[in-house]
Motif scaffolding. Structure first.
Motif, PDB file in Angstrom:
ATOM      1  N   GLY A  37       0.814  -1.212   0.000  1.00  0.00           N
ATOM      2  CA  GLY A  37       0.000   0.000   0.000  1.00  0.00           C
ATOM      3  C   GLY A  37       0.844   1.258   0.000  1.00  0.00           C
ATOM      4  O   GLY A  37       0.579   2.196  -0.758  1.00  0.00           O
ATOM      5  N   PHE A  41       0.965   3.763  -3.155  1.00  0.00           N
ATOM      6  CA  PHE A  41       0.578   5.163  -2.939  1.00  0.00           C
ATOM      7  C   PHE A  41       1.684   6.104  -3.411  1.00  0.00           C
ATOM      8  O   PHE A  41       1.420   7.071  -4.129  1.00  0.00           O
ATOM      9  CB  PHE A  41       0.268   5.425  -1.463  1.00  0.00           C
ATOM     10  N   THR A 148      -6.002   3.729  -1.265  1.00  0.00           N
ATOM     11  CA  THR A 148      -4.937   2.819  -0.843  1.00  0.00           C
ATOM     12  C   THR A 148      -5.392   2.003   0.361  1.00  0.00           C
ATOM     13  O   THR A 148      -5.240   0.777   0.387  1.00  0.00           O
ATOM     14  CB  THR A 148      -3.659   3.606  -0.491  1.00  0.00           C
TER      15      THR A 148
END
Length: 178
Positions: A37, A41, A148
């Motif tokens: 994540g 991101f 995310t």
């Protein structure tokens, strides 16, 4: 393992893939949801910020490309035809972005847009519709954080529910460990 995470970063940065698609695939592939994540991101945010900063140059490039395409169609056909009109019209994603912007404003476009039209197109269209850079940037970063977290949590719980030992033998882990 490093190559797997590098691939997540790079694919999330590419407008075609986006973090909404990369995160679930990486987690299914056996990578850590948190690190996946964060890297997805960062990759996506980097290119979105670059797009917002250089949006004016991008608009000029896009306008020239569209004019060239229109000119090529006119030269092939010899006159203004239906193909000429199609070359000038907005794409389907641009039309969807316009509908989102008209209906929900900048917050709606940036929050809903990454799932339906992609984060890069959402940022570009937000800028094209006259919003300020600072507002587009802050709303896009908020949206990317939101997506995310949603994708990482949903993918992690979904994968661990259906395949409990995925982190031990994920496809990406095995691919880059050999």
């Amino acid at each position: 393992m490093f190559l797997s995470y590098l691939l997540v970063f790079v694919l999330a940065a590419i407008p075609l893939f986006e973090l909404v698609a990369v995160i679930p695939l990486a987690i299914i592939g056996g990578l850590s949801p948190v690190l996946t994540g964060v890297l997805a991101f960062l990759g996506n945010a980097l290119t979105v910020i670059l797009l917002i900063v250089f949006v004016d140059k991008f608009k000029i490039w896009r306008r020239k490309r569209k004019q060239k395409r229109t000119k090529d169609v006119i030269q092939e056909e010899g006159e203004t035809t239906e193909a000429h009109v199609e070359a000038v019209q907005e794409s389907k994603k641009e039309k969807r972005a316009r509908v989102l912007f008209d209906k929900y404003g900048l917050p709606g476009l940036t929050i809903i847009g990454p799932f339906f039209v992609g984060s890069h197109i959402s940022a570009f269209m937000g800028m094209s519709f006259g919003s300020k850079r600072k507002m587009v940037t802050s709303w896009m970063m908020t949206s990317l954080i939101l997506w995310t977290v949603i994708m990482a949590v949903a993918s992690s719980y979904g994968v661990t529910f259906f395949v409990p030992d995925v982190e031990d033998d994920g496809v990406l882990v095995r691919l880059f460990n050999n």
